[in-house]
Design a protein around this motif. Structure first.
Motif, PDB file in Angstrom:
ATOM      1  N   SER A 100     -16.331 -16.946   6.190  1.00 23.57           N
ATOM      2  CA  SER A 100     -16.529 -17.455   7.667  1.00 23.57           C
ATOM      3  C   SER A 100     -16.845 -18.673   8.130  1.00 23.57           C
ATOM      4  O   SER A 100     -16.614 -18.785   9.345  1.00 23.57           O
ATOM      5  N   CYS A 127     -21.987 -14.453  11.683  1.00 23.75           N
ATOM      6  CA  CYS A 127     -21.440 -12.849  11.468  1.00 23.75           C
ATOM      7  C   CYS A 127     -22.492 -11.834  11.344  1.00 23.75           C
ATOM      8  O   CYS A 127     -23.581 -12.209  11.095  1.00 23.75           O
ATOM      9  N   GLU A 144     -17.767 -13.895  13.376  1.00 19.57           N
ATOM     10  CA  GLU A 144     -17.403 -12.853  14.103  1.00 19.57           C
ATOM     11  C   GLU A 144     -17.291 -13.235  15.480  1.00 19.57           C
ATOM     12  O   GLU A 144     -18.532 -13.599  16.095  1.00 19.57           O
TER      13      GLU A 144
END
Length: 332
Positions: A328, A26, A74
């Protein structure tokens, strides 16, 4: 005529929604997601390739999955992510292909994502204030997120949903600001209870703020009406302030568990099926992929993993057996 297949767990829930983490990396370090120094990323060889993801999605779809969401980490920092969207968008049987992003890179990729076949986007944004954004995320500029939101609306990645994790004594004073945003723009604001996923959270400060408290504050902003319009099915309880262009929703993952309606399963970036968000256990499917297993063998592995789905989550507590360090790694 296509044979209708369904993945049904032990509690009669129809599992038709797959969330795929395409990377454990991320470009932010949100305080409720990972430690300030970040986490040690997996070696690239441990991460599923796009070809492996595509194969798995086709198998999942043959078993009744019809909604797919790409997450991370991400997802937009995964190299050539547009090509994966293109591969998945043409798979027959997928009715809804979406993505959750922190929005930092969205202005750059929104048009390409739309052209590749992505249907809609969720953007994680817990504050509208520049300095607080820095405090929550530790990195990044909030202006980049605003630009991403504008571009997503412009190119038609709609509905655009804004995910707001509510944290006690941290961002609850911005509830009214987010409500105003839903009035002036066609954005769907979703207030979400803080979920202690990951071993990072054991013993940490309690961020929890119930959705009942949030809803009471929203009621002060104007007349609130139930919303049953364009939003997809999900755990959000949706409303609209009279005259607003957008909506507001409340996701009560902790105070009012919606596990009895859970229709999802998760695939981690390193190739594990997670039947439940709390990460108590996972099933390795990457080894089957890389050892030459047939599609039929992988189907059986998926079916067996669904039967391990618990009746209810057990968000990481001192007594839980969470195997993941951060949100994450789970895929949100």
């Amino acid at each position: 005529m296509r044979c209708i297949v369904a993945l049904i767990d032990r509690f009669g829930r129809n599992i038709d929604y797959l969330r795929i983490s395409v990377t454990d990396r991320c470009n932010l370090r949100c305080i409720y997601c990972m430690p300030e120094e970040g986490i040690l990323p997996k070696d690239p060889s441990e991460i599923l390739s796009f070809e492996e993801i595509e194969r798995l999605v086709r198998i999942f779809v043959s078993l009744g999955i019809n909604k797919v969401r790409l997450t991370g980490g991400e997802p937009l920092i995964r190299k050539n992510i547009i090509s994966l969207v293109s591969k998945l968008s043409v798979i027959k049987g997928i009715l809804d292909l979406s993505m959750t992003t922190n929005g930092i890179l969205l202005s750059k990729f929104a048009r390409q994502l739309n052209q590749a076949g992505l249907n809609r986007i969720n953007i994680s944004l817990d504050t509208l204030r520049k300095e607080r954004f820095k405090s929550i995320t530790r990195l990044g500029e909030i202006g980049e997120v605003f630009s991403g939101i504008e571009e997503a609306l412009r190119v038609g990645l709609i509905p655009v949903k804004i995910n707001v994790v509510m944290m006690s004594d941290f961002n609850e004073d911005e509830i009214g600001d987010f409500v105003v945003l839903s009035k002036t723009l066609p954005l769907h604001i979703r207030f979400i209870e803080f979920m202690p996923v990951g071993i990072n959270h054991i013993g940490k400060r309690d961020f929890f703020l119930s959705m009942e408290e949030v809803k009471r504050k929203v009621l002060k902003s104007g007349e609130i009406l139930p919303e049953n319009g364009i939003l997809k099915n999900g755990p959000s309880e949706n409303y609209r302030i009279r005259g607003a262009l957008g909506t507001i929703g409340f996701i009560s993952a902790i105070s009012s568990r919606f596990c009895s309606f859970c229709n999802r399963v998760r695939l981690s970036a390193d190739g594990r099926i997670l039947p439940c968000l709390d990460g108590s256990f996972s099933i390795d499917i990457k080894s089957a992929l890389r050892s030459g297993s047939s599609d039929e063998a992988i189907k059986e592995l998926i079916k067996s993993s669904i039967l391990l789905k618990p009746e209810s989550h057990n968000m990481c507590t001192l007594n839980s057996k969470c195997t993941y360090e951060s949100m994450s790694q789970v895929g949100g």
